[in-house]
Scaffold this active site. Structure first.
Site, PDB file in Angstrom:
ATOM      1  N   GLU A  60      40.250  54.957  33.336  1.00  0.00           N
ATOM      2  CA  GLU A  60      39.854  54.365  32.060  1.00  0.00           C
ATOM      3  C   GLU A  60      39.092  55.367  31.202  1.00  0.00           C
ATOM      4  O   GLU A  60      39.249  55.396  29.970  1.00  0.00           O
ATOM      5  CB  GLU A  60      38.999  53.111  32.310  1.00  0.00           C
ATOM      6  CG  GLU A  60      39.745  51.985  33.025  1.00  0.00           C
ATOM      7  CD  GLU A  60      39.877  52.189  34.534  1.00  0.00           C
ATOM      8  OE1 GLU A  60      39.220  53.110  35.072  1.00  0.00           O
ATOM      9  OE2 GLU A  60      40.636  51.454  35.185  1.00  0.00           O
ATOM     10  N   HIS A 129      37.601  40.100  37.814  1.00  0.00           N
ATOM     11  CA  HIS A 129      38.661  39.819  36.835  1.00  0.00           C
ATOM     12  C   HIS A 129      38.248  38.683  35.901  1.00  0.00           C
ATOM     13  O   HIS A 129      39.088  37.934  35.429  1.00  0.00           O
ATOM     14  CB  HIS A 129      39.978  39.442  37.515  1.00  0.00           C
ATOM     15  CG  HIS A 129      40.511  40.477  38.450  1.00  0.00           C
ATOM     16  ND1 HIS A 129      40.098  40.599  39.747  1.00  0.00           N
ATOM     17  CD2 HIS A 129      41.430  41.458  38.260  1.00  0.00           C
ATOM     18  CE1 HIS A 129      40.743  41.607  40.330  1.00  0.00           C
ATOM     19  NE2 HIS A 129      41.551  42.143  39.452  1.00  0.00           N
TER      20      HIS A 129
END
Lengths: 338, 412
Positions: A60, A129
């Site tokens: 990322e 998540h």
């Protein structure tokens, strides 16, 4: 006009921008051939090629760092971070670089990067998540922060974000991808085709960044919210028969203080709701602003409804999630206060 | 003619509907790679990072200098652990499809990595796994019921309902808490190993990531600290060829092996056939002895294949051929060890079938017990107050208040 869910609307926004502007590129993990784990970039690589829709390594920090470099070199990157829970390795690039590049170079360097990232709970995703980290990004000067709550806004805001010369972190409440969700997990899922905001123009349009929307007019209390909580608040107010004015912020930075304060001055009462944890959540900024601007119009203390100050637990998803019951308790408190 | 610069886009070996093509895979014949002394200097053994250590040949014989000469009984135990891992995975996948658990991740095709490695280590060595190392728990003897209770987030869940299924931990078994965030365990394992060295203990740290995760900065941080301090650690890259939908080329495997990053940082790197139980065991023993005797860390690349989907949320038919696992040139780890034992005269199809049945029954009985302690939808549930515990060692006032608010919200 077409019926779209939020996934299709976001896809349409990128499709239009890839077609309109040769400098727009899309990059991220699994976004190319596969079309994204939530299918948001489905078909774009096939249509625009591997040099404009790039699969990336799982890094990322490198996705955002490279997007900055691309932006500096004239491209308009749309980077996807697969889950907001996985954005933290990119935070040095976002906080120290992307956010401050224009400032530290006196406007000589800047990068028009849009970072799309799915956020929020309600899909049994556990603590990695389900997070809603938007407030962290609002605390960093130099990035715009938006979170749409429906397909129409999602498309218009994403196009506006891509066209914006400032960096935008674009949060997508993943529980809303396929339909509005009022917090009641036992009810059958409702598709976007049943909702007015599932009607989305096929072509180009924008929803301006920095403008909130009053999704329900009312006089008894102002509810300031965004994302999934818009529908939870609507349902809770309806169940209680409270004539609430509900504001969907859509943008957190810049913040539409006018719309919020005009409403609060009218109703004299305010409840703030978000899914993210309460402590130092975006509600704290909202509450402080409203208190500063509307103190003499307030008839009751501002109420905040939020996720608990714990990580998002897998087994207690619905005990954690600020559902209708928690909103109702807050609403009663703010409406019944003398 | 001047050429224009152009991006290189890594090529997938084959896509849905195409014939699987593994011609990109570079292998060495079984027994062909030399086994250097455990004290060899990293700079002198660079070939290990390029060649492929293999012990089992095509006739199911163990050959060459890496042959670990394990007792047949130990091999049978290894086979049992791998088979149990596989049957457990299959049953839990079914449980997810039946809606009993929310999510699952199988290790199908990669069983030898966790099982052979764990058997080559000492019980006090500290393990920092990824989410696809369930074999470690099997080898170290954690009851299946305990693993299942975690998957069910039920009243006996070791994580008290806080983690996604498969994110186990086991302090007594010296297996660290699994994170959903990738590669974070790699530098942590190095730090753990540095602490062992600081304290003068000869336990080592061992960690696993997928090849896709080697793209994260934490991989490079771990490699740097491991090599700078010569930490007693084994860092494993399980190259199962796939990071969800993206092929190992997108993690850098197209240009150079992952093992070659070891020598790049000045530490040993070994590329091993990850579906060869004997080779994985031998390489791990070598690396463990090296770490334990102060000769430094080792990066091991296990060349294997993710035979199943990434998780129950994934559909690999969208991005790879359906029959690719059957065509994988390094075969199946369970089949290969089984065939080796049969070639040794220490196993048979009948014994294998009987073992399969026995383990299936064990899994089935464990499941029956585990669901008694609750599932996501039925039976006893964890106390919701647990949500507020362990955020801090002592619960602060604001969390006590929120705990009371939740009680009020839910009617006492």
């Amino acid at each position: 006009m077409a019926q779209m869910n939020m996934i299709q609307a976001l896809n349409s926004a990128m499709d239009i921008m890839l077609a309109r502007d040769p400098n727009v590129v899309v990059l991220g993990e699994d976004v190319g051939y596969f079309g994204g784990v939530f299918r948001v970039t489905d078909g774009l690589q096939r249509k625009y090629g591997e040099h404009r829709v790039l699969d990336t390594p799982i890094a990322e920090g490198a996705i955002v760092g490279a997007a900055i470099g691309m932006g500096v070199n004239g491209l308009r990157p749309v980077a996807e971070v697969q889950f907001a829970d996985y954005i933290y390795p990119a935070c040095d690039q976002i906080f120290s670089e992307l956010a401050r590049l224009r400032y530290r170079s006196s406007g000589d360097f800047w990068a028009p990067v849009t970072i799309r990232t799915p956020c929020g709970g309600g899909i049994r995703g556990g603590q990695t998540h389900s997070q809603s980290p938007e407030a962290i990004f609002t605390h960093v000067c130099g990035i715009k922060v938006v979170m749409p709550s429906n397909p129409y806004d999602a498309k218009g805001l994403l196009i506006a974000s891509i066209e914006d010369d400032d960096p935008v972190v674009f949060f997508e409440p993943k529980r809303l991808y396929n339909g509005p969700f009022d917090g009641d997990a036992n009810k059958p899922a409702v598709p976007w085709s049943t909702h007015a905001k599932g009607e989305v123009p096929d072509g180009y349009y924008t929803v301006p960044i920095g403008k909130a929307e009053i999704v329900r007019k009312g006089s008894a209390v102002t509810i300031v919210t965004y994302g999934t909580m818009v529908y939870v608040c609507e349902a809770a107010a309806k169940a209680l028969g409270i004539d609430a004015e509900i504001i969907d912020l859509r943008s957190m930075v810049p913040l539409d203080v006018d719309t919020i304060c005009t409403s609060v001055r009218k109703t004299g009462r305010c409840l703030i709701a978000h899914e993210a944890t309460r402590f130092s959540g975006f509600g704290a900024e909202l509450s402080a602003t409203i208190q500063e601007e509307c103190f003499w119009d307030l008839e009751a203390p501002i109420q905040r409804v939020a996720g608990w100050d714990t990580p998002y637990p897998h087994a207690f998803e619905w005990e954690y999630f600020p559902g209708q019951q928690r909103v109702a308790i807050g609403l009663k408190a703010v409406v019944e206060a003398a | 003619m001047p050429r224009k610069s152009r991006l290189h886009i890594p090529r997938h070996h084959s896509r849905p509907g195409e014939e699987p093509d593994f011609s990109y895979l570079e292998t060495s014949p079984a027994g062909a790679v030399a086994r250097p002394d455990v004290n060899a200097r990293a700079r002198d053994i660079g070939n290990l990072a390029v060649e492929l250590v293999r012990v089992l040949d095509d006739d199911h014989q163990a050959v060459g200098p890496w042959h670990p000469h394990l007792d047949p009984q130990e091999l049978q135990v290894g086979l049992r652990h791998m088979l149990l891992t596989r049957i457990f995975d299959e049953r839990m996948q079914r449980a997810q499809r039946q809606g009993k658990i929310s999510f699952y991740m199988r290790s199908f095709g990669e069983e030898a990595v966790s099982v052979a490695q764990c058997m080559a280590l000492r019980p006090r060595d500290m393990l920092f796994p990824s989410y696809r190392n369930q074999g470690l728990y099997i080898v170290r003897g954690r009851a299946l019921v305990d693993l299942m209770c975690q998957l069910l987030s039920n009243t006996r869940d070791m994580c008290k309902g806080r983690q996604l299924p498969v994110m186990y931990h086991w302090a007594d078994g010296r297996i660290f808490s699994i994170s959903g965030n990738l590669t974070t365990q790699f530098p942590q394992a190095v730090g753990w190993a540095m602490a062992a060295a600081i304290k003068g203990e000869d336990d080592i740290g061992v960690s696993w990531i997928g090849e896709g995760s080697s793209a994260e900065a934490d991989f490079h941080h771990a490699m740097l600290f491991a090599s700078v301090y010569m930490a007693p650690v084994i860092l494993n890259v399980v190259n199962n060829q796939w990071a969800i939908s993206t092929f190992q080329g997108f993690a850098g495997g197209e240009q150079r092996s992952f093992a070659a990053r070891g020598p790049g940082y000045g530490m040993a790197g070994i590329r091993v056939d990850g579906n060869d139980f004997l080779a994985v065991h031998a390489v791990t023993q070598w690396a463990a002895e090296r770490a334990r005797t102060g000769a430094g860390p080792t990066l091991i690349e296990h060349v294997t294949y993710r035979g199943a989907a990434h998780s129950t949320s994934d559909d690999p038919a969208r991005y790879r051929p359906k029959d690719d696992y059957e065509k994988w040139p390094l075969g199946d780890p369970v089949e290969r060890l089984k065939n080796h034992l049969i070639a040794l005269g220490e196993w048979s199809e009948e014994r294998h079938a009987a073992l399969y049945k026995e383990l299936e029954q064990h899994v089935s009985e464990s499941w029956k017990e585990a669901v008694q302690y609750g599932t996501l939808s039925d039976g006893p549930r964890l106390n919701r107050d647990l949500m507020f515990q362990d955020v801090f060692k002592e619960m602060p006032e604001h969390l006590r208040k929120q705990r009371e608010q939740l009680r009020a919200e839910q009617g006492g």
